[in-house]
Write a protein that holds these residues in place. Structure first.
Motif, mmCIF file in Angstrom:
data_model
loop_
_atom_site.group_PDB
_atom_site.id
_atom_site.type_symbol
_atom_site.label_atom_id
_atom_site.label_comp_id
_atom_site.label_asym_id
_atom_site.label_seq_id
_atom_site.Cartn_x
_atom_site.Cartn_y
_atom_site.Cartn_z
ATOM 1 N N LYS A 118 116.687 -12.600 29.353
ATOM 2 C CA LYS A 118 115.297 -12.147 29.489
ATOM 3 C C LYS A 118 114.366 -12.830 28.482
ATOM 4 O O LYS A 118 113.237 -13.148 28.798
ATOM 5 N N SER A 119 114.863 -13.047 27.272
ATOM 6 C CA SER A 119 113.997 -13.618 26.236
ATOM 7 C C SER A 119 113.957 -15.149 26.257
ATOM 8 O O SER A 119 112.950 -15.745 25.886
ATOM 9 N N ASP A 120 115.067 -15.771 26.682
ATOM 10 C CA ASP A 120 115.141 -17.231 26.657
ATOM 11 C C ASP A 120 116.066 -17.719 27.778
ATOM 12 O O ASP A 120 117.232 -18.059 27.534
ATOM 13 N N PRO A 121 115.573 -17.772 29.011
ATOM 14 C CA PRO A 121 116.420 -18.164 30.149
ATOM 15 C C PRO A 121 117.069 -19.540 29.987
ATOM 16 O O PRO A 121 118.199 -19.745 30.414
ATOM 17 N N LYS A 122 116.373 -20.468 29.343
ATOM 18 C CA LYS A 122 116.953 -21.801 29.142
ATOM 19 C C LYS A 122 118.176 -21.728 28.235
ATOM 20 O O LYS A 122 119.200 -22.357 28.504
ATOM 21 N N ALA A 152 120.079 -19.163 27.803
ATOM 22 C CA ALA A 152 121.126 -18.466 28.556
ATOM 23 C C ALA A 152 121.843 -19.438 29.488
ATOM 24 O O ALA A 152 123.083 -19.417 29.594
ATOM 25 N N ALA A 153 121.094 -20.297 30.158
ATOM 26 C CA ALA A 153 121.699 -21.284 31.059
ATOM 27 C C ALA A 153 122.598 -22.240 30.285
ATOM 28 O O ALA A 153 123.713 -22.550 30.729
ATOM 29 N N LEU A 154 122.160 -22.691 29.135
ATOM 30 C CA LEU A 154 122.969 -23.584 28.315
ATOM 31 C C LEU A 154 124.218 -22.877 27.794
ATOM 32 O O LEU A 154 125.298 -23.479 27.715
ATOM 33 N N PHE A 155 124.091 -21.593 27.464
ATOM 34 C CA PHE A 155 125.235 -20.803 27.009
ATOM 35 C C PHE A 155 126.289 -20.722 28.107
ATOM 36 O O PHE A 155 127.482 -20.930 27.858
ATOM 37 N N VAL A 156 125.875 -20.407 29.323
ATOM 38 C CA VAL A 156 126.807 -20.288 30.444
ATOM 39 C C VAL A 156 127.473 -21.633 30.726
ATOM 40 O O VAL A 156 128.687 -21.715 30.933
ATOM 41 N N ARG A 157 126.702 -22.688 30.722
ATOM 42 C CA ARG A 157 127.249 -24.027 30.957
ATOM 43 C C ARG A 157 128.318 -24.362 29.927
ATOM 44 O O ARG A 157 129.420 -24.794 30.262
ATOM 45 N N GLN A 158 128.001 -24.135 28.650
ATOM 46 C CA GLN A 158 128.957 -24.433 27.580
ATOM 47 C C GLN A 158 130.187 -23.544 27.679
ATOM 48 O O GLN A 158 131.317 -23.993 27.459
ATOM 49 N N TYR A 159 130.002 -22.292 28.044
ATOM 50 C CA TYR A 159 131.121 -21.344 28.183
ATOM 51 C C TYR A 159 132.097 -21.832 29.255
ATOM 52 O O TYR A 159 133.310 -21.830 29.041
ATOM 53 N N ILE A 160 131.570 -22.256 30.387
ATOM 54 C CA ILE A 160 132.434 -22.731 31.467
ATOM 55 C C ILE A 160 133.140 -24.034 31.076
ATOM 56 O O ILE A 160 134.329 -24.207 31.331
ATOM 57 N N LEU A 161 132.429 -24.940 30.428
ATOM 58 C CA LEU A 161 133.024 -26.217 30.074
ATOM 59 C C LEU A 161 134.072 -26.098 28.972
ATOM 60 O O LEU A 161 134.966 -26.934 28.866
#
Length: 100
Positions: free
Chosen positions: A84-88, A90-99
């Motif tokens: 909610k506060s920083d969608p960008k 959050a997207a980078l977090f998810v990407r790094q988590y999966i990789l």
């Protein structure tokens, strides 16, 4: 979208076979493809009214998309607040988590 269109917010997927190896006709690149997902002999609906095995990156990429969607749907207050506060971020977090 071509895998050569790199972005920190884009996760590119190629097709791997049932042994976990790059499928013979699949795209690859050391900097432009992030990961592989199973895309060989995927059991699915076929037209007009049947079922059958299909192969291709078009069947591998939705698996990664589904994994991303599951992460976004998980009941985690900290991640929801980040989204909610920083969608960008959050997207980078998810990407790094999966990789990882």
């Amino acid at each position: 979208l071509p895998t050569l269109c790199t972005s920190d917010y884009l996760m590119t997927v190629t097709n791997i076979d049932q042994k976990g190896l790059l499928y013979q006709d699949a795209a690859y690149g050391t900097t432009s493809v992030d990961l592989g997902a199973y895309g060989e002999r995927i059991w699915t609906t076929t037209s007009p009214d049947g079922y059958g095995n299909v192969t291709g990156t078009s069947y591998a990429a939705p698996q990664v998309t589904g994994a991303i969607a599951l992460l976004y749907s998980a009941p985690c207050r900290n991640f929801a607040a980040l989204y909610k506060s920083d969608p960008k971020a959050a997207a980078l977090f998810v990407r790094q988590y999966i990789l990882q």
